[in-house]
Design a protein around this motif. Structure first.
Motif, PDB file in Angstrom:
ATOM      1  N   VAL A 172      -7.454   2.936   0.224  1.00  9.59           N
ATOM      2  CA  VAL A 172      -8.000   3.985  -0.564  1.00  9.59           C
ATOM      3  C   VAL A 172      -7.748   4.031  -1.995  1.00  9.59           C
ATOM      4  CG1 VAL A 172      -7.815   5.577   1.398  1.00  9.59           C
ATOM      5  CG2 VAL A 172      -6.180   5.649   0.044  1.00  9.59           C
ATOM      6  N   ALA A 173      -6.793   3.023  -2.525  1.00  6.57           N
ATOM      7  CA  ALA A 173      -6.292   3.180  -3.788  1.00  6.57           C
ATOM      8  C   ALA A 173      -6.674   1.663  -4.226  1.00  6.57           C
ATOM      9  CB  ALA A 173      -4.751   3.503  -4.019  1.00  6.57           C
ATOM     10  N   GLY A 174      -5.719   0.917  -5.145  1.00  4.94           N
ATOM     11  CA  GLY A 174      -5.805  -0.236  -5.637  1.00  4.94           C
ATOM     12  C   GLY A 174      -6.898  -0.443  -7.073  1.00  4.94           C
ATOM     13  N   ASP A 175      -6.105  -0.841  -8.097  1.00  7.43           N
ATOM     14  CA  ASP A 175      -7.100  -1.291  -9.211  1.00  7.43           C
ATOM     15  C   ASP A 175      -7.019  -2.965  -9.387  1.00  7.43           C
ATOM     16  OD1 ASP A 175      -7.638   1.358 -10.591  1.00  7.43           O
ATOM     17  OD2 ASP A 175      -5.482   1.637  -9.796  1.00  7.43           O
ATOM     18  N   GLN A 176      -7.148  -3.174 -10.785  1.00  5.74           N
ATOM     19  CA  GLN A 176      -7.254  -4.456 -11.095  1.00  5.74           C
ATOM     20  C   GLN A 176      -6.237  -5.449 -10.580  1.00  5.74           C
ATOM     21  OE1 GLN A 176      -9.908  -6.075 -12.252  1.00  5.74           O
ATOM     22  NE2 GLN A 176     -10.998  -4.124 -12.098  1.00  5.74           N
ATOM     23  N   PRO A 177      -4.755  -4.893 -10.741  1.00  6.03           N
ATOM     24  CA  PRO A 177      -3.853  -5.629 -10.329  1.00  6.03           C
ATOM     25  C   PRO A 177      -3.924  -6.017  -9.083  1.00  6.03           C
ATOM     26  CG  PRO A 177      -3.152  -3.938 -11.726  1.00  6.03           C
ATOM     27  CD  PRO A 177      -4.501  -3.653 -11.346  1.00  6.03           C
TER      28      PRO A 177
END
Length: 357
Positions: A99-104
Motif C-alpha cells: 500500500v506504500a512505497g516510493d522511489q527508493p
C-alpha cells in the motif's frame, strides 16, 4: 489460493481483509499482536487465520509468506520496511502488493532479477490514487492538457504515518513550490494559496504547492502538458509543524512525529474528519476547467485498504509480470468504478457538455 496480509489488523489491513474475505478468498492476517489478528479472524470467519509475524525476523516472515499467492504489505513505516517484505514474497514465489512505497522501494525492486511474478507498490491513497484518478481524466491529447490536483483535509495522523510524512523530503519524494510544464519540473513557479475556496472542501483552506515524484513520473510518462499538485490543510498547524521539524531536526525529523499527530488532532477538534482528492482537467486551448472528479472519505487509511484489496483482485486476474507503481498497473476506469461502489467513498464527476464523464 491464499492472500497473506502483513499488518492485517490495522485500519488499512483490516479494511483490505474484509473486502477480500467477502470474495471467499482464504486470508492470513499477520502482525506482532496475535490477539488483535485473532480478533479480526473471528469476524472474518473460517477462511481467515491469525499469525504472529515479526518482519525483522527473516524466518518468521518466510514462514508467513510460504505458500501464499499474494503477499499484501500494510505494515509500516515504509522507510523502515523498504523491500524486506517484498524480498520474502519473492523468495516464496508469491505476487506482492504494497500500500506504500516510493522511489527508493521501486528502485530496489526493478533491480531484482526478472521473474514471472507481479510486484505492485504505492497501492494506496498517496501515492496511488493521486496518480490513478488524474490518469482517468486524460483526454486524447495529453500534451494539450493541464491537470490540477488538490489533496487533503482534517484527518488523524497515526504515529507510523507521521514518521513517513516527516521523512518524505528530497528529490525521491517531490519538490515544493514547483509545477510540471512542457516536459520538465519548473521550480519556484507556484505560490501557497491561503484561505481559498475549493469545490466540496466545505470551508476556506490552505493549498500548498508540492509536486510529488509520483506526479512527475505520471506527467512524464503520459506527456502531460501541465500539472500542479497541492496539499490541502484546514489550518496552519500541520504545515508549521512540518516546516519546523525539517528546519530544526534535519537529521532526524521523526522526533517530531508526536507533535505532527497532535497538530492533526487539534484540527479534528475543530472540524469533522474528511479527506478529499479533487482532480480538475482543463484543455490548454480553453479558459477554465472542463472536467473534474472528486473522491471523498472520512478515513484515508481505510480508503488505502479499499485500494489495496482492489489491487489484489487485479493482480489475481492479470497474466502480467514485472514491477509497477499502482497507477501504471491498475485500469483507471475499473478503479473509479470500484471506488464509486464502495460505501467508504463518495465520488463525483462533473463535465461540461460534450466532455466525457
Amino acid at each position: 489460493m491464499t492472500i497473506a496480509i502483513l499488518g492485517g489488523y490495522g485500519a488499512v489491513g483490516a479494511t483490505a481483509a474484509r473486502r477480500l474475505a467477502t470474495a471467499g478468498i482464504p486470508i492470513r492476517v499477520g502482525g506482532r499482536n496475535l490477539r488483535s489478528a485473532s480478533a479480526l479472524c473471528e469476524e472474518l470467519g473460517e477462511n481467515a487465520s491469525a499469525h504472529a509475524v515479526d518482519l525483522t525476523d527473516n524466518r518468521s516472515l518466510a514462514t508467513f509468506c510460504a505458500g501464499a499467492t499474494v503477499v499484501l504489505n500494510c505494515a509500516g513505516p515504509s522507510y523502515r520496511v523498504l523491500d524486506t517484505v517484498a524480498l520474502a514474497a519473492s523468495a516464496a514465489n508469491a505476487h506482492y502488493v504494497d500500500v506504500a512505497g516510493d522511489q527508493p522501494l521501486l528502485r530496489r525492486l526493478v533491480a531484482l532479477p526478472p521473474s514471472d511474478r507481479l510486484a505492485v507498490i504505492s497501492a494506496g491513497v498517496m501515492p496511488g490514487l493521486t496518480a490513478i484518478l488524474p490518469r482517468g481524466l486524460l483526454g486524447d491529447d495529453p500534451a494539450r492538457t493541464a491537470i490540477d490536483l488538490h489533496v487533503g483535509g482534517p484527518v488523524r495522523i497515526t504515529p507510523v504515518s507521521a514518521q513517513d510524512i516527516l521523512l518524505a523530503t528530497g528529490p525521491d519524494f517531490g519538490t515544493p513550490l514547483a509545477s510540471w510544464r512542457d516536459g520538465e519540473v519548473v521550480k519556484g513557479s507556484e505560490s501557497p494559496q491561503w484561505n481559498v475556496t475549493l469545490p466540496r472542501f466545505g470551508h476556506a483552506v490552505h493549498a500548498l504547492p508540492y509536486l510529488t515524484a509520483e506526479s512527475v513520473d505520471f506527467a512524464r510518462h503520459h506527456g502531460v502538458g501541465e500539472l500542479r499538485s497541492h496539499s490541502v490543510y484546514v489550518s496552519e498547524r500541520i504545515p508549521t509543524t512540518l516546516a519546523t521539524a525539517w528546519a530544526e531536526s534535519p537529521d532526524d525529523p521523526t522526533t517530531w512525529a508526536e507533535e505532527l499527530a497532535k497538530a492533526a488532532a487539534e484540527d479534528l477538534s475543530e472540524h469533522a474528519p474528511h479527506y478529499t482528492i479533487l482532480v480538475r482537467r482543463r484543455d490548454l486551448d480553453r479558459q477554465g476547467p472542463t472536467t473534474w472528479r472528486l473522491l471523498r472519505t472520512t478515513d484515508p487509511y481505510r480508503l488505502s485498504g479499499v485500494v489495496a484489496a482492489h489491487t489484489v483482485h487485479a493482480v489475481l486476474a492479470s497474466a502480467s509480470a514485472g514491477t509497477y507503481p499502482a497507477w501504471r498497473f491498475l485500469d483507471p476506469g475499473e478503479t473509479w468504478a470500484a471506488l464509486a461502489a464502495d460505501p467508504l467513498c463518495h465520488t463525483e464527476t462533473h463535465a461540461l457538455p460534450g466532455e466525457p464523464g
